[in-house]
Each structure stands twice: as structure tokens, then as C-alpha cells.
Design a protein around this motif. Structure first.
Motif, short mmCIF file in Angstrom:
data_model
loop_
_atom_site.label_atom_id
_atom_site.label_comp_id
_atom_site.label_asym_id
_atom_site.label_seq_id
_atom_site.Cartn_x
_atom_site.Cartn_y
_atom_site.Cartn_z
N HIS A 69 60.27 41.05 20.19
CA HIS A 69 60.11 40.21 19.07
C HIS A 69 59.91 38.63 19.68
CE1 HIS A 69 61.65 42.88 16.16
NE2 HIS A 69 62.81 43.13 17.05
N PHE A 70 59.00 37.89 18.90
CA PHE A 70 58.63 36.65 19.52
C PHE A 70 58.41 35.68 18.09
CE2 PHE A 70 54.66 38.90 18.65
CZ PHE A 70 53.96 37.84 17.88
N VAL A 71 58.46 34.22 18.43
CA VAL A 71 58.43 33.36 17.32
C VAL A 71 57.34 32.38 18.19
CG1 VAL A 71 59.03 31.63 16.03
CG2 VAL A 71 60.56 33.68 16.31
N ILE A 72 56.22 31.99 17.42
CA ILE A 72 55.40 30.69 17.72
C ILE A 72 55.85 29.75 16.85
CG2 ILE A 72 53.03 29.95 17.81
CD1 ILE A 72 52.22 32.71 18.09
N THR A 73 56.38 28.64 17.11
CA THR A 73 56.74 27.58 16.40
C THR A 73 55.52 26.86 15.55
OG1 THR A 73 56.56 25.99 18.06
CG2 THR A 73 58.50 26.94 18.16
N GLU A 74 56.13 26.41 14.61
CA GLU A 74 55.10 25.61 13.56
C GLU A 74 54.77 24.07 13.90
OE1 GLU A 74 56.44 26.31 9.77
OE2 GLU A 74 55.96 28.51 9.67
N GLU A 75 55.89 23.85 14.87
CA GLU A 75 55.88 22.25 15.30
C GLU A 75 56.13 22.18 16.93
OE1 GLU A 75 58.14 19.65 12.91
OE2 GLU A 75 58.73 21.18 11.56
N PRO A 76 55.68 21.16 17.35
CA PRO A 76 56.07 21.03 18.78
C PRO A 76 57.70 20.95 18.79
CG PRO A 76 54.41 19.47 18.10
CD PRO A 76 54.97 19.98 17.09
N VAL A 77 58.03 21.61 20.20
CA VAL A 77 59.58 21.36 20.50
C VAL A 77 59.71 19.94 20.99
CG1 VAL A 77 61.06 22.24 22.05
CG2 VAL A 77 60.01 23.77 21.00
N GLY A 78 58.93 19.34 21.71
CA GLY A 78 58.86 17.78 22.17
C GLY A 78 59.71 17.68 23.46
N GLY A 79 59.66 18.52 24.27
CA GLY A 79 60.37 18.23 25.53
C GLY A 79 59.82 17.20 26.43
N HIS A 80 60.87 16.33 26.99
CA HIS A 80 60.32 15.21 27.76
C HIS A 80 61.16 15.18 29.26
CE1 HIS A 80 57.98 12.89 24.72
NE2 HIS A 80 58.94 13.50 23.86
N CYS A 81 60.17 14.84 30.12
CA CYS A 81 60.56 14.71 31.56
C CYS A 81 61.11 13.19 31.69
CB CYS A 81 59.55 15.00 32.50
SG CYS A 81 60.00 15.10 34.13
N LYS B 275 67.94 42.78 25.21
CA LYS B 275 66.89 42.97 24.16
C LYS B 275 66.33 41.27 24.21
CE LYS B 275 68.56 46.38 21.18
NZ LYS B 275 67.36 47.53 21.60
N VAL B 276 65.15 41.08 24.79
CA VAL B 276 64.74 39.63 25.04
C VAL B 276 63.51 39.46 23.81
CG1 VAL B 276 63.41 38.13 26.75
CG2 VAL B 276 64.89 39.88 27.31
N GLY B 277 63.99 38.04 23.41
CA GLY B 277 62.92 37.55 22.49
C GLY B 277 62.61 36.34 23.01
N VAL B 278 61.33 35.81 22.45
CA VAL B 278 60.52 34.72 23.18
C VAL B 278 60.08 33.62 21.98
CG1 VAL B 278 58.46 34.03 24.55
CG2 VAL B 278 59.55 36.56 24.73
N ILE B 279 60.47 32.49 22.32
CA ILE B 279 59.88 31.39 21.68
C ILE B 279 59.09 30.74 22.30
CG2 ILE B 279 60.58 29.10 20.79
CD1 ILE B 279 63.72 30.04 20.69
N ILE B 280 57.88 30.51 21.67
CA ILE B 280 56.56 30.12 22.15
C ILE B 280 56.34 28.88 21.29
CG2 ILE B 280 54.02 30.62 22.51
CD1 ILE B 280 55.00 33.65 22.33
N GLU B 281 56.25 27.66 22.11
CA GLU B 281 55.66 26.41 21.43
C GLU B 281 54.30 26.71 21.09
OE1 GLU B 281 56.65 21.69 22.19
OE2 GLU B 281 55.40 22.88 24.00
N GLN B 282 53.98 26.07 19.78
CA GLN B 282 52.60 25.85 19.08
C GLN B 282 51.58 25.41 20.19
OE1 GLN B 282 52.03 21.82 16.75
NE2 GLN B 282 52.24 23.58 15.56
N SER B 283 50.61 26.31 20.53
CA SER B 283 49.66 25.89 21.45
C SER B 283 48.39 26.34 21.27
CB SER B 283 50.05 26.63 22.76
OG SER B 283 49.50 25.97 23.92
N SER B 284 47.32 26.03 22.00
CA SER B 284 45.92 26.56 21.84
C SER B 284 45.81 27.99 22.13
CB SER B 284 45.06 25.85 22.97
OG SER B 284 45.28 26.39 24.22
N ARG B 285 44.70 28.62 21.67
CA ARG B 285 44.45 30.02 21.78
C ARG B 285 44.30 30.47 22.94
NH1 ARG B 285 42.95 34.15 18.49
NH2 ARG B 285 41.73 35.86 19.32
#
Length: 329
Positions: free
Chosen positions: A96-108, A63-73
Motif C-alpha cells: 500500500h502507498f499514498v501519494i499526498t495531495e499537498e506538500p508535506v513541507g519539510g525544512h532543513c 507490512k510496510v506502507g509508503v507515503i510519497i510526497e506529491q511530485s513530478s511524474r
């Protein structure tokens, strides 16, 4: 490269009962190619497996859940169309999914060896989303965010076939965090694939073409996580097979990249390492540099497949190499 290893992975899988691979061997954004006996396994889990610290439990499905970083429509519309396509075409259980309320902030970031690594500004944002999904019965987690500080000139070189994908290190940090803390299959994908402005030729290297023509990297990880192995038995989930370190016949990797944990643990457990010479990398970590034993160097993956078949059949490698030494008293 992501995706260019998919045919090789399929070939090697045909020589084994199961083949354990990192997701990026078969990921290609909208495209993914896996045989049923390929175990789509995040790097943290592979390391733990090779240490003998955990088993892999092959499920019938997750059962796969998805975390989606806040983004544009507009970006969210793409993401949800991908999610629904994977549900409709591949039959993956995504509820199930969650759209985050804040950026996750991953950096390269790039380290001194030339390899790409990464960092995450806001791990608690990830953890909160994971815990919300897990509370709803999810047992595999897909994460899609945008990675910052992407070096665009190097990204253009990646599409020309001259350079590794710069986002891979940051993606690994995110999936490692989730795998280590919650012990469930996890994988990361770019929310929106970047098209480098430094790229003059719009027909890119074949190995990066799947990424270039896809709007997002999400589809492939959703498909892969649909049947990715668990590392714990859970009440209510049926398990098809259990695989442990005692079942491992060999480790296959590029001959210039032998510095990973699986290689060293293979040495400890007397498991052969098949080192492929023509899979070039930006590293130079070879058998001779590390004084490794139990390493079988081969020219290409076709030869590696032959070695795997011999090991599977219990045929001594000495008996198939020439000249064959004759024993005398």
C-alpha cells in the motif's frame, strides 16, 4: 554520516545477542547492510526503550506502507521502480502507498550548536496519509519527501567528508512525529537525492558515495523497515523476540556526543556507556563536561567490540586491563 557505520554496526552486533541502532547507521540510499540481529529502530523508539517505557518486539516481518510526497511524474517513476525492486530483491511486504495531495513541507535548519534540525509545515498531511495506510493493515511506515532550504555549500562539504548531512534533522522530525503518534516503526528518505552544484570533485568521500550515486534515498529504509521492531504487540502479527531495558548491556556512542537521552538513562540504570574517541563529531559534549560516571572511553570501535564481548561473557573489565590491582588485607 549514513552508511559508514554499517561495518562497525555489524562488528558490534557480532558481540551481542541483538544490537539496537538508529536507521542512519546502516542507511545508504540504494545500499543497506544489516545482520539479522540488528534492530533498525527510530530515534523516538530508542529514547522510549532506554527510559524503560517500552519494549522492542522483533517481528518475523512487517507490512510496510509508503507515503510519497506529491511530485513530478519523473520522480514518481523512480520511486515506484525502487519500491518494486525492494519487493523483488529483498522480499519486503509492500502493498500500500499514498501519494499526498499537498506538500508535506519539510525544512532543513541549523541550530546554535552547529547541528541540523528541522520543521514540518503540514503535519496533518502526514497524519492523514498514515491513517489511510494503517486502516489497510500496514504496521510500518516509510516516508519519502523532498527537504527544502538545503544549504548547498554545506551539502558539498558533506560529500567532501567535512560536514554532517544537513537533511538528517528534518528527517528525524518527520519520523519522530509518526513514531510518537502512531507507535509504529517509521523512517524518512529524500525523494530525490541532491547533487550539489558546489561540488567540483565528482568522486566523493567514501562515506557519502552511496547517497551520491543513488537517485533517491528510499531503498534502504524500505529494507530496514521490513523487519524493524514494533513497540506494541498486535493481534495477527507473530513476534520472534521481546527485548526490554533489563536486557540492555551497554550504550555505544561517540565520545564527543554524550548528550543524548540514552546516555542519561544508562546512567540512571547503571548501564555502561562505551565512548569512542576517534569517531569525531561537530559537538563537544564529553564525559568531563557532564561529570558522567559509568563511561568507558575507548580509542576505536574495535576496542569497543572487545569491551562488549567481555560484558557479554560476564568478565570483569578490571581483570582484562593492565596493570591488574592486587587485593591485600
Amino acid at each position: 554520516y549514513a552508511a559508514d557505520a554499517a561495518p562497525v554496526t555489524s562488528l558490534l552486533a557480532s558481540c551481542a545477542d541483538y544490537l539496537i541502532t538508529n536507521p542512519n547507521a546502516v542507511n545508504a540510499s540504494d545500499f543497506v547492510f544489516m545482520e539479522d540481529n540488528i534492530l533498525y529502530t527510530e530515534g523516538y523508539m530508542i529514547d522510549g526503550f532506554c527510559k524503560g517505557m517500552l519494549n522492542l518486539y522483533k517481528p518475523y516481518s512487517n507490512k510496510v506502507g509508503v507515503i510519497i510526497e506529491q511530485s513530478s511524474r519523473e520522480e514518481l517513476e523512480v520511486v515506484f521502480n525502487i519500491i518494486n525492486t525492494v519487493r523483488a530483491v529483498h522480499g519486503v511486504d509492500i502493498r500500500h502507498f499514498v501519494i499526498t495531495e499537498e506538500p508535506v513541507g519539510g525544512h532543513c535548519e541549523r541550530n546554535k550548536s552547529g547541528a541540523y534540525v528541522g520543521k514540518v509545515d503540514n503535519p496533518p498531511v502526514l497524519f492523514k496519509a498514515c491513517e489511510e495506510l494503517l486502516s489497510k493493515g500496514v504496521n510500518a511506515i516509510a516516508v519519502t519527501t523532498n527537504i527544502k532550504n538545503l544549504p548547498e555549500e554545506d551539502y558539498a562539504r558533506h560529500f567532501k567528508g567535512e560536514h554532517p548531512n544537513p537533511v538528517g534533522g528534518a528527517e528525524a522530525v518527520i519520523s519522530h512525529l509518526i513514531g510518537a503518534k502512531y507507535r509504529v516503526p517509521a523512517a524518512h528518505a529524500p525523494l530525490a537525492n541532491t547533487k550539489s552544484k558546489f561540488l567540483k570533485d565528482k568522486i566523493v568521500d567514501a562515506r557519502g558515495a552511496g547517497e551520491y550515486v543513488s537517485a533517491s534515498g528510499l531503498a534502504c529504509i524500505l529494507v530496514g523497515l521490513g523487519k524493524a521492531p514494533q513497540v506494541e504487540e498486535r493481534v495477527g502479527y507473530r513476534i520472534k523476540e521481546v527485548i526490554g531495558i533489563a536486557n540492555l548491556s551497554a550504550v555505544v556512542c561517540p565520545a564527543s556526543a554524550l548528550g543524548g537521552s540514552p546516555v542519561f538513562w544508562a546512567q540512571k540504570f547503571n548501564i555502561p556507556v562505551i565512548a569512542v574517541k576517534n569517531n569525531k563529531t561537530i559537538l563537544n559534549v564529553t564525559r568531563s563536561h557532564l561529570n558522567l560516571e559509568q563511561v568507558i572511553e575507548v580509542e576505536n570501535y574495535a576496542e569497543a567490540a572487545g569491551i562488549l564481548l567481555a560484558l557479554r561473557k560476564g568478565i570483569s573489565l578490571q581483570s582484562i586491563f593492565r596493570p591488574l590491582h592486587t587485593l591485600k588485607f
